[in-house]
Enzyme design. Structure first.
Site, mmCIF file in Angstrom:
data_model
loop_
_atom_site.group_PDB
_atom_site.id
_atom_site.type_symbol
_atom_site.label_atom_id
_atom_site.label_comp_id
_atom_site.label_asym_id
_atom_site.label_seq_id
_atom_site.Cartn_x
_atom_site.Cartn_y
_atom_site.Cartn_z
ATOM 1 N N ALA A 702 0.808 -1.206 0.000
ATOM 2 C CA ALA A 702 0.000 0.000 0.000
ATOM 3 C C ALA A 702 0.848 1.266 0.000
ATOM 4 O O ALA A 702 0.422 2.308 -0.503
ATOM 5 C CB ALA A 702 -0.917 -0.002 1.226
ATOM 6 N N ASP A 824 0.419 -1.551 13.366
ATOM 7 C CA ASP A 824 0.116 -2.402 12.208
ATOM 8 C C ASP A 824 0.888 -3.714 12.335
ATOM 9 O O ASP A 824 1.595 -4.136 11.423
ATOM 10 C CB ASP A 824 0.453 -1.690 10.906
ATOM 11 C CG ASP A 824 -0.182 -2.377 9.688
ATOM 12 O OD1 ASP A 824 -1.093 -3.200 9.888
ATOM 13 O OD2 ASP A 824 0.235 -2.081 8.560
#
Length: 993
Positions: A702, A824
């Protein structure tokens, strides 16, 4: 004649009277019922648990969870809504019930803070249980003002702050339970003023480091003192010995030091003493024999030393003694053989020596005995199972000698026998081979002799049979084919002879068959298609003849195959190319023919040596005639010359163009890039910039692409090139990219830790941003674990990865100033080096703890990945260390199960819920990755428990990362003992208790 109507006011009054009467008939519920309905309206009743609460009833006395008095009229005296799945704020309307004495709302989703006004009218309340909810905020002072309160249980919530001073003034309190909250400060001494207390339960709170208050010795009526995992330091106060009514003392899992006070031997009513997992030193005091009611004593995992007290086993009702993992020395007292109630003795990992008493086990219904990793000598007592109750006999790594007592062959209750690494000899009692409940029989590294008895067919529950490094002889009995649960049979380095019995083909659960270095003969088994779970097959150093069965190529999970040093002939079956082999060896046989193409690789050369007839595209194998070689090489050189000439012309042209272009590019861009370095390194930004072409891309995500760049010094680095921002999204996306870049630089630039990936430097030019990291050759854990190469990751490797990563996250949470939340955590952000050491990576959304929650930009980047996000994120929109811990729990579950965090297989569930449900329905073995060796099952189960604890739905129940590291280390206690690890694999002296 028209009748006269009453005047209008009279009609109006009549209408109102009739209406009021009708209203009364429609709702005859009394006032207490109305209060209960008001409380219901403030809650979400997702499970419709309060469906019986009907306003058409006269009273609420038959409603679910409601109890009334026998008076006339009856009044509500108790409300118990345990496990009703209710959600919402505390229902303060319940306190308006004037006679309410007991209120139990445990195991719900009550999620507000408690305000003083909530309890203004609860004067009759004596029993209040709000445990296992989501209550937050400080403990309310108002609770201590309730005049009749005797029982208060707030366990398993998220209350924070210090225990308020008012809690030292309860007038009649008998039970105070605040277990598993977020309470801080230290345990206050004023709790010693609560002289009516019978139970004080404060365990599993993150209190500041502090001592046990001496004043608790004043609680003369106290029966239960539960202070486990409260960050306690200092010595155990001798005043606790004054608690003559105390039945349970639990001070486990703290950092207590000093010796065990002699005064504890005066606890005349004590049933259980739990002191494990501290730093206690010195000798165990004598005098515990005086404790007439003592059943269980556990002081394991400390640093206690000296001999065991002579009277330690003379407590008349003692059932369980755990003193393992200390530094105790000397002999085991003879009193152990006199005890009439002893069930469970665990003294492993000490320095005990001498003989076991000859009549040990004769008088007690012993069930578990673990004396492993000591220096005990002599024979195993013949009476060890005389009472017929022994289930586990674990005597690993001592110097025991002699033969096994015949009584063990009659011990029908045994389910685990581990005698590895002693000097035991002679034949194994025939009955021991066939005990019906034994699941693990480990006789490795002794001097046993004789044959494997056909009586083994009776071992219906046997899953692991380990007899390596002995002197067993004779053939493998065909009766072994009846062992329907057998997963591992290992008989390495023995004297077994004869062929493999065909009945072994019936073993549908077989996962490992290791028979290296015996004198077995005959042909390899045919008809083995039922070995669907076989992972490892080692038949090397025997005398097997004939061909390799093609059926081996159909075994779906076989990844280790060693057939070397036999007399095998014929070709290597082409079907073996279907296997995903991590290790294989066909050397030193008499094989011939072509090597299957998938194996014809120089890297595999040593796996085929010693087979003169094998041919393949591997130098040194299968030499050919000079004439054929001349023709072959001549034609080959002709073709190569043509292609090389054309290639040189093409390459020269491309090189000239690239040289001209790069020269121009460098001349244009040299002054435009800014480099910030964080470590000393031997390269410059131009080496990096010149290598960012598509051929070097090794990943894309991403945030950008990742390139592998080979430097002029021969080393490799990984370069993350952040995506450039499209103009249409420039305003928002550019900010996200900038935030991610700055977070990565700010975090990794200052971190120095072996388990966190190293950021060499960063390069920037306008909107182009590069991050240069150390290169991790084995990529990410997620990519490897969920690929066809997952078999590379055996359990010892997965355990090491979990521990390495936990240490990295622990450093972020506990050793960085301020602490850093990764936000994350996932398997794709854990990278693996060449030795499969794990390092934490990708800090694009990381935040310092002190910054979280300080403004609208806190959540400008969505934190977390699908399947890893903690459940509280849905309603708090905040992440903290506990959120990281939840995500790490998911990673542990991935390592154990081999499954993805989200998958259609789970239906509406994620991996965490799926694991919980499968364990509840079928058991632990149904969630463990079938590629993992079953011999590690118990260790895997312990790591699984740690993962499930980390992934608890309640943040308060999740341990800190520092605690996670400690728990993972304790899974393998031999890491800190003299046993240690060998060759990077689990020590053979590892055992589960």
């Amino acid at each position: 004649m028209i009748p006269l109507l009453p005047p209008l006011p009279t009609l109006l009054l009549l209408f109102l009277a009739v209406s009021f009467h009708g209203l009364q008939l429609a709702s005859s519920l009394n006032q207490e019922g109305r209060y209960l309905l008001q409380a219901k309206r403030g809650l979400v009743d997702a499970g419709n648990s309060l469906s019986t609460w009907d306003d058409r009833d006269a009273t609420p006395c038959k409603w679910a969870g409601v109890s009334c008095s026998d008076s006339d009229p009856p009044s509500v005296v108790a409300v118990n809504l345990t496990g009703f799945d209710l959600e919402g704020p505390f229902p303060s309307f319940l306190c308006r019930l004037p006679s309410l004495a007991s209120l139990v709302l445990s195991i719900n989703l009550i999620n507000s803070s408690l305000h003083a006004a909530s309890f203004d009218s609860c004067n009759a309340l004596s029993h209040l249980d709000l445990s296992q909810n989501n209550l937050v905020g400080p403990l309310p002072d108002a609770l201590a003002k309730l005049p009749n309160l005797t029982y208060l249980d707030l366990t398993g919530n998220n209350f924070s702050g210090a225990i308020p001073l008012s809690f030292g003034r309860f007038p009649h309190i008998q039970t105070l339970s605040l277990v598993s909250n977020l309470l801080d400060s230290t345990i206050p001494s004023f709790l010693g003023n609560l002289i009516t207390l019978r139970e004080l339960n404060l365990g599993f709170n993150p209190f500041d480091a502090g001592p046990i208050p001496d004043t608790l010795g004043n609680l003369s009526k106290l029966e239960n003192l539960y202070l486990a995992d409260c960050n306690l330091v200092g010595e155990i106060p001798p005043t606790l010995g004054q608690l003559s009514r105390l039945t349970n003392l639990d001070l486990s899992t703290n950092q207590l030091s000093g010796s065990i006070p002699q005064s504890l031997t005066g606890l005349s009513s004590i049933i259980q003493i739990e002191l494990f997992k501290n730093s206690l030193t010195g000798r165990i005091p004598t005098g515990f024999s005086k404790l007439a009611t003592l059943l269980r004593f556990d002081a394991s995992l400390n640093q206690l030393e000296g001999p065991l007290p002579e009277d330690i086993f003379d407590a008349p009702q003692l059932q369980s003694l755990h003193l393992h993992t200390n530094q105790l020395s000397g002999r085991i007292p003879v009193g152990i053989s006199r005890s009439k109630s002893l069930l469970d003795v665990r003294l492993y990992q000490n320095q005990l020596n001498g003989f076991l008493p000859a009549d040990f086990g004769k008088n007690s219904p012993l069930e578990v005995l673990d004396l492993s990793t000591n220096n005990l000598s002599g024979k195993i007592p013949t009476s060890i199972c005389e009472r017929g109750a022994l289930k586990q006999l674990i005597l690993i790594q001592n110097v025991l000698s002699g033969s096994l007592p015949d009584g063990l062959g009659r011990c029908q209750t045994l389910n685990r026998v581990r005698l590895q690494s002693n000097f035991l000899s002679g034949p194994v009692p025939i009955g021991l081979w066939g005990l019906p409940h034994v699941s693990l029989l480990d006789l490795r590294d002794n001097a046993f002799s004789g044959e494997i008895s056909p009586a083994i067919s009776g071992a219906a529950n046997l899953s692991t049979l380990l007899i390596d490094d002995n002197q067993f002889s004779g053939s493998i009995p065909s009766e072994m084919g009846a062992l329907s649960r057998l997963y591992e049979f290992s008989a390495v380095n023995n004297r077994l002879i004869g062929p493999l019995p065909s009945s072994l083909g019936n073993l549908v659960e077989l996962g490992r068959l290791k028979l290296h270095n015996n004198s077995l003969s005959g042909e390899l088994l045919q008809g083995i298609q039922s070995w669907k779970k076989l992972v490892e097959l080692d038949l090397s150093d025997n005398g097997f003849k004939g061909g390799i069965p093609p059926e081996l190529g159909s075994l779906p999970v076989l990844n280790y195959l060693d057939l070397s040093s036999n007399d095998l002939t014929g070709e290597i079956p082409i079907q073996l190319q279907n296997l995903k082999l991590n290790r294989f060896n066909f050397s030193d046989n008499d094989l011939s023919g072509a090597i299957p193409p998938a194996f014809a690789n120089e890297a595999y050369r040593s796996n085929f040596l010693g087979n003169p007839g094998l041919c393949g595209d591997i130098p040194g194998l299968c030499p050919i005639s000079e004439e054929a070689a001349g023709n072959h090489h001549g034609f080959t050189w002709l073709l190569l010359s043509i292609f090389m000439l054309a290639g040189l012309v093409f390459v020269a042209g491309i090189a000239w163009f690239c040289w001209r272009y790069r020269k121009y590019k460098k001349a244009t861009d040299k002054s435009k890039w800014t480099l910030r370095s964080f470590h000393k390194f031997g390269f410059n930004e131009y080496e990096i910039l010149d290598s960012l072409d598509e051929d070097n891309v090794i990943g894309s995500g991403a945030s950008g692409k990742v390139y592998k760049v080979m430097l002029s010094n021969g080393e490799a680095v990984a370069v993350k090139k952040l995506w450039q921002t499209p103009k249409a999204d420039a305003e928002n996306t550019e900010q996200l990219v900038d935030d991610a870049f700055e977070a990565e630089v700010a975090t990794l630039g200052k971190i120095r830790h072996k388990s966190i990936v190293k950021l060499w430097c960063c390069c920037t030019h306008k909107d182009r941003k590069l991050l240069v990291y150390e290169y991790m050759p084995n990529g990410s854990l997620g990519d490897l674990l969920h690929s066809s190469k997952a078999g590379i990751l055996d359990w010892p490797t997965r355990y090491k990865i979990a521990l390495d990563a936990a240490e990295g996250f622990s450093y972020l949470h506990h050793d960085c100033v301020p602490p850093i939340v990764h936000r994350d955590v996932k398997s794709n952000n854990i990278l693996l080096d060449g030795e499969f050491g794990a390092k934490v990576a990708d800090f694009g959304v990381a935040k310092a703890v002190e910054m979280i929650g300080k403004g609208p930009k806190t959540m400008s980047v969505i934190a977390g990945s699908c399947g890893y996000i903690a459940p509280e994120y849905a309603y708090t929109l905040r992440v903290n260390e506990k959120s990281d811990i939840y995500s790490f729990g998911v990673v542990i579950l991935e390592l154990v199960t081999g499954k993805l965090p989200v998958d259609p297989e789970y239906g509406e569930k994620d991996l965490v819920k799926w694991v919980f449900s499968i364990i509840e329905q079928k058991g632990v073995e149904h969630v463990i990755d079938p590629m993992l060796d079953v011999c590690y099952k118990e260790e895997i189960s312990r790591v699984l428990d740690i993962g499930l604890l980390c992934a608890s739905s309640l943040p308060i129940n999740r341990p800190s990362m520092r605690r996670v590291v400690k728990m993972l280390q304790e899974v393998r206690p031999q890491n800190k003992s003299k046993a240690g690890e060998k060759d990077g694999k689990l020590s053979p002296y590892y055992y589960e208790v």
